[in-house]
Enzyme design. Structure first.
Site, short mmCIF file in Angstrom:
data_model
loop_
_atom_site.label_atom_id
_atom_site.label_comp_id
_atom_site.label_asym_id
_atom_site.label_seq_id
_atom_site.Cartn_x
_atom_site.Cartn_y
_atom_site.Cartn_z
N GLU A 117 -10.13 -27.20 -66.32
CA GLU A 117 -10.09 -25.74 -66.51
C GLU A 117 -8.67 -25.31 -66.87
OE1 GLU A 117 -11.67 -24.20 -62.87
OE2 GLU A 117 -13.70 -24.85 -63.35
N PHE A 159 -6.94 -28.74 -60.19
CA PHE A 159 -6.66 -30.14 -59.87
C PHE A 159 -7.78 -30.65 -58.97
CE2 PHE A 159 -5.11 -33.22 -56.78
CZ PHE A 159 -4.33 -34.09 -57.53
N ILE A 185 -9.22 -34.53 -57.04
CA ILE A 185 -9.03 -35.98 -56.85
C ILE A 185 -10.11 -36.52 -55.91
CG2 ILE A 185 -7.35 -35.65 -54.97
CD1 ILE A 185 -5.97 -38.25 -56.03
N ILE A 231 -11.04 -40.59 -54.38
CA ILE A 231 -10.93 -42.05 -54.43
C ILE A 231 -12.29 -42.60 -54.02
CG2 ILE A 231 -9.66 -44.06 -53.54
CD1 ILE A 231 -7.61 -42.20 -54.61
N ASN A 280 -11.03 -31.27 -43.94
CA ASN A 280 -10.52 -32.45 -44.65
C ASN A 280 -9.00 -32.59 -44.42
OD1 ASN A 280 -10.10 -34.57 -46.40
ND2 ASN A 280 -11.12 -33.62 -48.15
N PRO A 281 -8.59 -32.93 -43.18
CA PRO A 281 -7.15 -32.93 -42.88
C PRO A 281 -6.36 -33.95 -43.70
CG PRO A 281 -8.39 -33.89 -41.06
CD PRO A 281 -9.39 -33.33 -42.02
N ALA A 285 -6.84 -34.92 -46.90
CA ALA A 285 -6.51 -34.36 -48.22
C ALA A 285 -5.50 -33.23 -48.08
CB ALA A 285 -7.79 -33.85 -48.90
N HIS A 341 -3.20 -32.90 -45.90
CA HIS A 341 -1.88 -33.49 -45.67
C HIS A 341 -1.27 -34.01 -46.97
CE1 HIS A 341 1.42 -35.84 -44.21
NE2 HIS A 341 0.86 -36.95 -44.66
N TYR A 382 -1.88 -33.08 -50.01
CA TYR A 382 -1.50 -31.97 -50.90
C TYR A 382 -0.20 -31.31 -50.42
CZ TYR A 382 -6.33 -32.49 -52.53
OH TYR A 382 -7.50 -32.99 -53.02
C1 LIG Z 1 -7.99 -37.27 -50.09
C2 LIG Z 1 -7.70 -38.56 -50.85
C3 LIG Z 1 -7.65 -38.26 -52.32
C4 LIG Z 1 -6.33 -39.10 -50.40
O1 LIG Z 1 -6.09 -40.31 -51.03
P1 LIG Z 1 -5.73 -41.64 -50.19
O2 LIG Z 1 -5.40 -42.69 -51.15
O3 LIG Z 1 -6.83 -41.92 -49.22
O4 LIG Z 1 -4.46 -41.13 -49.41
P2 LIG Z 1 -3.06 -41.86 -49.16
O5 LIG Z 1 -3.29 -43.23 -48.66
O6 LIG Z 1 -2.22 -41.71 -50.36
O7 LIG Z 1 -2.46 -40.92 -48.04
C5 LIG Z 1 -3.22 -40.55 -46.92
C6 LIG Z 1 -2.33 -39.75 -46.01
O8 LIG Z 1 -3.16 -38.98 -45.14
C7 LIG Z 1 -2.80 -39.24 -43.80
N1 LIG Z 1 -4.01 -39.08 -43.02
C8 LIG Z 1 -5.05 -39.92 -42.92
N2 LIG Z 1 -5.98 -39.39 -42.11
C9 LIG Z 1 -5.51 -38.19 -41.71
C10 LIG Z 1 -6.00 -37.16 -40.85
N3 LIG Z 1 -7.18 -37.28 -40.26
N4 LIG Z 1 -5.23 -36.08 -40.65
C11 LIG Z 1 -4.03 -35.94 -41.26
N5 LIG Z 1 -3.51 -36.89 -42.07
C12 LIG Z 1 -4.25 -37.99 -42.30
C13 LIG Z 1 -2.24 -40.66 -43.82
O9 LIG Z 1 -1.42 -40.89 -42.71
C14 LIG Z 1 -1.46 -40.62 -45.12
O10 LIG Z 1 -0.26 -39.89 -44.91
P3 LIG Z 1 1.19 -40.50 -45.27
O11 LIG Z 1 1.15 -40.96 -46.67
O12 LIG Z 1 2.10 -39.35 -45.06
O13 LIG Z 1 1.38 -41.62 -44.30
C15 LIG Z 1 -8.77 -39.66 -50.58
O14 LIG Z 1 -8.75 -40.01 -49.22
C16 LIG Z 1 -10.19 -39.25 -50.98
O15 LIG Z 1 -10.56 -39.39 -52.11
N6 LIG Z 1 -10.97 -38.77 -50.01
C17 LIG Z 1 -12.35 -38.43 -50.25
C18 LIG Z 1 -12.52 -37.29 -51.25
C19 LIG Z 1 -11.61 -36.13 -50.94
O16 LIG Z 1 -11.42 -35.75 -49.80
N7 LIG Z 1 -11.08 -35.53 -52.02
C20 LIG Z 1 -10.28 -34.33 -51.92
C21 LIG Z 1 -11.17 -33.17 -51.97
S1 LIG Z 1 -10.26 -31.66 -51.99
#
Ligand SMILES: CC(C)(COP(=O)(O)OP(=O)(O)OC[C@H]1O[C@@H](n2cnc3c(N)ncnc32)[C@H](O)[C@@H]1OP(=O)(O)O)[C@@H](O)C(=O)NCCC(=O)NCCS
Length: 363
Positions: A83, A93, A95, A97, A136-137, A139, A141, A143
């Site tokens: 968009e 934006f 994302i 995984i 979704n804590p 995500a 975090h 962001y």
């Molecule tokens: C959100 C998402 C994109 C993050 O990507 P990721 O590769 O898993 O994340 P990273 O490994 O880069 O980092 C995760 C961070 O979250 C932190 N974390 C994990 N669980 C957590 C929780 N319950 N509360 C707070 N922080 C948390 C980790 O400690 C890490 O922080 P750090 O890098 O400061 O140590 C991915 O988990 C995902 O695709 N999730 C499912 C779909 C989703 O939620 N998409 C976003 C929708 S808005």
């Protein structure tokens, strides 16, 4: 037609999504955790996904990247600018995984940074926005760590498993992103025996252990100090720089030779960036050796000399003699005794305030 580039990071490669990703994307759409966290309610057929993957490379208002690892082409998720409003230089934006085995490996963080850099530096966007559910804590975090600020809440926007959930809107602006990239990040201060550094994920266990000891907790505001609280503290300090006006920061104090956490220091700067409140918590095993004095002096010296502070103060309970003695040892003097000033563990408690001014600071 827009040129859709490949972006190379340290551990991942983002390449444009195309028809070859349809099967993997279709499979990822049955990832229950990701579906829940992204609030995906519709289901899609393989044909629909194929049509989508064929269409997006040709569209002029979006960049859809597949998250892959160097040397392999496999789709491990996606990160998208969509968009795009070229007139107002803004974009959405998104994302996700795919598969739990790919999450929490740093791919999401790196993909976010790469796409923000592309959006702001190559496309010259001014604003990038997103929406994330409040449940979704992880995500949220990621962001925040990359500079997105919360700017609103859409209350009860999603009906999930019979319960309404709210969506948080976040955005990041180009000047803030560029300033964040050039800002010098605090690394560490070193003393003879100590390293004062940022808290890390691997500090969680010792932090919880010493903060829960009754002799440590008795004069602190917490009752039980659990892992969730410790994680919030550690994560919170990743998204701010110490010595920022109006922000608090918790420094880790580690032994210089082993980098093992032995305590932490609180530092809260006022709005003008001129006065700071300090606090401290040390593992009792490392008390009585002058380590807290060494750490506090180093931090205060750095604050006065490098950040031009005017006054540093600490507040404690008059019954907390070790704390009072520590403040005296680092050169602070008592300024006030506030009677029954704090509702503390079911009773009113007194506070004493100790402080030192920059012009008095001499070590
Ligand atoms: C959100 C998402 C994109 C993050 O990507 P990721 O590769 O898993 O994340 P990273 O490994 O880069 O980092 C995760 C961070 O979250 C932190 N974390 C994990 N669980 C957590 C929780 N319950 N509360 C707070 N922080 C948390 C980790 O400690 C890490 O922080 P750090 O890098 O400061 O140590 C991915 O988990 C995902 O695709 N999730 C499912 C779909 C989703 O939620 N998409 C976003 C929708 S808005």
């Amino acid at each position: 037609m827009l040129e859709k580039p490949t972006l190379k990071g340290k551990t991942i490669v983002l390449r444009p999504i195309g028809p070859e990703d349809a099967q993997a994307m279709f499979e990822s759409l049955s990832d229950e955790e990701a579906k829940r966290l992204t609030g995906t309610q519709e289901s899609f057929t393989l044909e629909q996904v194929q049509a989508f993957c064929t269409r997006v490379p040709t569209e002029d208002d979006r960049y859809d990247f597949a998250i892959t690892l160097p040397g392999e082409n496999r789709y491990r998720g996606e990160v998208v600018l969509n968009e795009i409003d070229w007139e107002n230089r803004s974009s959405s934006f998104r994302i996700a995984i795919s598969g739990a085995e790919n999450r929490e490996k740093g791919y999401g963080s790196e993909a976010t940074e790469l796409v923000l850099e592309f959006g702001f530096k190559t496309l010259n966007l001014h604003r990038i926005e997103l929406e994330v559910y409040d449940f979704n804590p992880r995500a949220r975090h990621v962001y925040k760590k990359h500079g997105f600020l919360e700017e609103g809440i859409r209350r009860d926007a999603l009906l999930l498993e019979g319960k309404f959930q709210s969506a948080i809107t976040m955005s990041i602006l180009q000047p803030d992103f560029l300033a964040k990239q050039t800002r010098q990040k605090f690394e560490a201060l070193e003393t003879e025996r100590l390293r004062i550094r940022r808290l890390r994920n691997d500090d969680l266990e010792p932090l919880v252990a010493y903060r829960n000891l009754p002799e440590v907790a008795w004069m602190q505001l917490w009752q039980d100090y659990d892992s969730e609280r410790a994680r919030a503290l550690i994560n919170g300090c990743k998204v701010v720089e110490p010595f920022s006006a109006n922000d608090s920061f918790q420094f880790a104090v580690a032994l210089k030779d082993s980098d093992k956490l032995i305590g932490d220091l609180y530092f809260k700067l006022d709005e003008a960036g001129k006065q700071a409140e300090i606090g401290y918590t040390f593992d009792p095993k490392f008390q009585g050796q002058g380590l807290a004095t060494e750490a506090l002096k180093a931090l205060m010296d750095h604050a006065f000399k490098k950040h031009d502070l005017h006054r540093i103060y600490g507040i404690t309970d008059p019954r907390n003699l070790p704390s009072i003695n520590l403040m005296k040892r680092v050169g602070m003097q008592q300024e006030a005794h506030l009677r029954k000033n704090l509702w503390f563990k079911s009773d009113w408690a007194d506070d004493v305030i100790f402080a030192v001014l920059e012009k008095e600071w001499a070590i």
